[in-house]
Design a protein around this motif. Structure first.
Motif, PDB file in Angstrom:
ATOM      1  N   VAL A  26     -29.916 -52.020  85.775  1.00 23.89           N
ATOM      2  CA  VAL A  26     -29.687 -51.321  84.815  1.00 23.89           C
ATOM      3  C   VAL A  26     -30.679 -51.693  83.808  1.00 23.89           C
ATOM      4  O   VAL A  26     -31.238 -50.670  83.132  1.00 23.89           O
ATOM      5  CB  VAL A  26     -28.400 -51.006  84.375  1.00 23.89           C
ATOM      6  N   LEU A  27     -30.459 -53.085  83.142  1.00 26.73           N
ATOM      7  CA  LEU A  27     -31.634 -53.015  81.982  1.00 26.73           C
ATOM      8  C   LEU A  27     -32.915 -53.087  82.262  1.00 26.73           C
ATOM      9  O   LEU A  27     -33.737 -52.562  81.541  1.00 26.73           O
ATOM     10  CB  LEU A  27     -31.149 -54.433  81.625  1.00 26.73           C
ATOM     11  N   LEU A  28     -33.351 -53.459  83.575  1.00 27.74           N
ATOM     12  CA  LEU A  28     -34.766 -53.324  83.864  1.00 27.74           C
ATOM     13  C   LEU A  28     -35.082 -52.011  83.873  1.00 27.74           C
ATOM     14  O   LEU A  28     -36.203 -51.533  83.414  1.00 27.74           O
ATOM     15  CB  LEU A  28     -34.903 -54.152  85.224  1.00 27.74           C
ATOM     16  N   ASN A  29     -34.201 -50.928  84.635  1.00 29.18           N
ATOM     17  CA  ASN A  29     -34.523 -49.651  84.529  1.00 29.18           C
ATOM     18  C   ASN A  29     -34.674 -49.004  83.153  1.00 29.18           C
ATOM     19  O   ASN A  29     -35.689 -48.285  82.830  1.00 29.18           O
ATOM     20  CB  ASN A  29     -33.526 -48.701  85.245  1.00 29.18           C
ATOM     21  N   ASN A  30     -33.713 -49.461  82.343  1.00 32.75           N
ATOM     22  CA  ASN A  30     -33.905 -48.998  80.566  1.00 32.75           C
ATOM     23  C   ASN A  30     -35.101 -49.232  80.274  1.00 32.75           C
ATOM     24  O   ASN A  30     -35.951 -48.399  79.672  1.00 32.75           O
ATOM     25  CB  ASN A  30     -32.607 -49.510  80.103  1.00 32.75           C
ATOM     26  N   ILE A  31     -35.509 -50.533  80.220  1.00 28.69           N
ATOM     27  CA  ILE A  31     -36.754 -51.159  79.497  1.00 28.69           C
ATOM     28  C   ILE A  31     -37.996 -50.253  80.038  1.00 28.69           C
ATOM     29  O   ILE A  31     -38.666 -49.722  79.556  1.00 28.69           O
ATOM     30  CB  ILE A  31     -36.897 -52.554  80.073  1.00 28.69           C
TER      31      ILE A  31
END
Ligand code: ATP
Ligand code: MG
Length: 391
Positions: A26-31
């Motif tokens: 999720v964090l990687l997608n957000n970044i």
């Protein structure tokens, strides 16, 4: 010194055990989503961190923009601009010395310490040996002295899986968990100081926020710029946001006609939650966010909060409930919503309420008074027409 990579460390995700890959994704997608208009070579996971290759991000403004964006992404604990070196101890020593010399041209420090990290457990030297060898190289080739307890310059030598990174300064992020990891919440956004701060608090716990604002155009025809600019500021933390602006005048007329003035505030707020629940259903949101702080205004006494929160079945979250006004203002300044929040704006809540509003409401009394209200009839007609705007 050519900084070629950004190393991103994340916050509580590291405590997530078996769910860790989910949070990392999720964090990687957000970044990626936040950086979609910025040129960089690639972003990838390396051990327990993310690495952005910025060797092709040419301009200084490019890297400055990335810095601004990363500072606001929930879930990032800190990040660092780094140089990368081949995983060879001699090369690492030489490049660290070069990097330190270049650092010393602009910064005055006298002591240092090497802090070795080894994401690649196969690397031929263990952390204490890396500390020793690189420390020796820096000591012999610069004026710096070692201070392992209180160094002015901490030099991190991080041996990753593909290459080794060297960096000095950590830039602090906002921490917490990545937006979208927890699901959606509907935030009742008033235009005041508190509700934007409350929305921010839930974003950094992983919630995606859908904004709902109630507006009575007959008492406030100043346009929607203020609300939209608040949502825009808050979108720095979660990316594009949905905003529903719900015309409140008909509901308010109905309430004014049938509810005694001392109870109107309580009923306005109960009706707002009921209408917000319709939006929550449509958005598949799992609860609400509000800017309530205990005892701050009449609608926030324990009795009144009890009656107001009883209006809906989904949970209502009030992250500011135990905060003092000044603490909330400090946070509003930090997240840059304060300036917009204090622009004069007539909130529909304060319209035609009593000088001495009820502070000890009883649910039975309020339910009795609400019996004649025709809220759902009006709602059916109005809510169906409401479309969200993306900001
Ligand atoms: P705020 O600074 O957030 O407006 P407040 O201290 O002024 O809070 P109230 O105005 O009584 O307190 O509102 C309490 C909460 O009710 C707000 O934090 C917000 O969540 C919700 N609320 C009030 N008015 C509106 C509105 N017009 N639209 C949406 N939500 C509202
Ligand atoms: Mg208010």
């Amino acid at each position: 010194m050519l900084l070629t990579h950004i190393i991103i460390h994340y916050d509580e995700i590291t405590l997530k055990g078996g769910n860790r890959p989910f949070f990392e994704r999720v964090l990687l997608n957000n970044i990626k989503e936040f950086l979609k208009n910025i040129k960089y070579d690639k972003i990838y996971k390396d051990g327990g961190k993310f690495v952005i290759d910025i060797s092709k991000t040419d301009s200084k403004t490019g890297t400055q923009n990335i810095e601004k964006i990363l500072k606001n992404i929930p879930g990032i604990s800190n990040f660092c601009f780094a140089i990368s070196v081949e995983k060879d101890i001699k090369m690492i020593g030489e490049e660290t010395v070069k990097a330190v010399r270049s650092y010393l041209e602009k910064n005055k420090v006298e002591t240092f310490k090497i802090e070795a990290r080894r994401s690649d457990k196969e690397f031929e030297f263990k952390s204490p040996e890396i500390n020793y060898k690189i420390g020796e190289a820096v000591f012999e080739n610069t004026e710096l002295k070692v201070d392992v307890h209180n160094p002015e310059l901490e030099i991190i030598v991080d041996v990753g899986h593909r290459q080794c990174f060297i960096y000095f300064e950590k830039i602090k992020g906002i921490g917490g968990l990545p937006v979208n990891a927890a699901g959606k919440l509907v935030s009742l956004l008033s235009g005041g100081i508190d509700s934007p701060v409350a929305s921010y608090m839930m974003m950094k716990r992983g919630a995606r926020i859908i904004f709902v604002h109630f507006k009575n155009k007959t008492i406030n025809n100043t346009g929607d710029d203020k609300i939209k600019s608040l949502v825009k500021e808050l979108s720095r933390f979660q990316g594009n946001s949905k905003l529903y602006i719900i015309p409140f005048e008909e509901f308010q007329k109905e309430i004014i006609a049938k509810i005694p003035s001392k109870n109107r505030m309580i009923v306005y707020r109960r009706v707002m939650f009921k209408l917000a629940e319709m939006i929550a259903k449509k958005e598949k949101a799992k609860g609400f966010v509000t800017g309530d702080s205990l005892s701050q205004v009449a609608s926030q006494t324990l009795d009144n909060i009890g009656v107001i929160y009883n209006s809906v079945n989904l949970p209502i979250f009030s992250p500011l409930i135990g905060m003092n006004k000044q603490e909330i203002i400090d946070l509003a300044l930090k997240i840059r919503t304060y300036e917009t929040s204090i622009i004069p704006y007539q909130d529909c809540c304060s319209f035609l309420i009593a000088k001495h509003p009820e502070t000890k409401a009883r649910l039975e009394d309020i339910l009795k008074q609400e019996e004649n209200l025709e809220i759902s009839k009006i709602a059916e007609r109005i809510i169906i027409k409401i479309r969200s705007e993306v900001i």
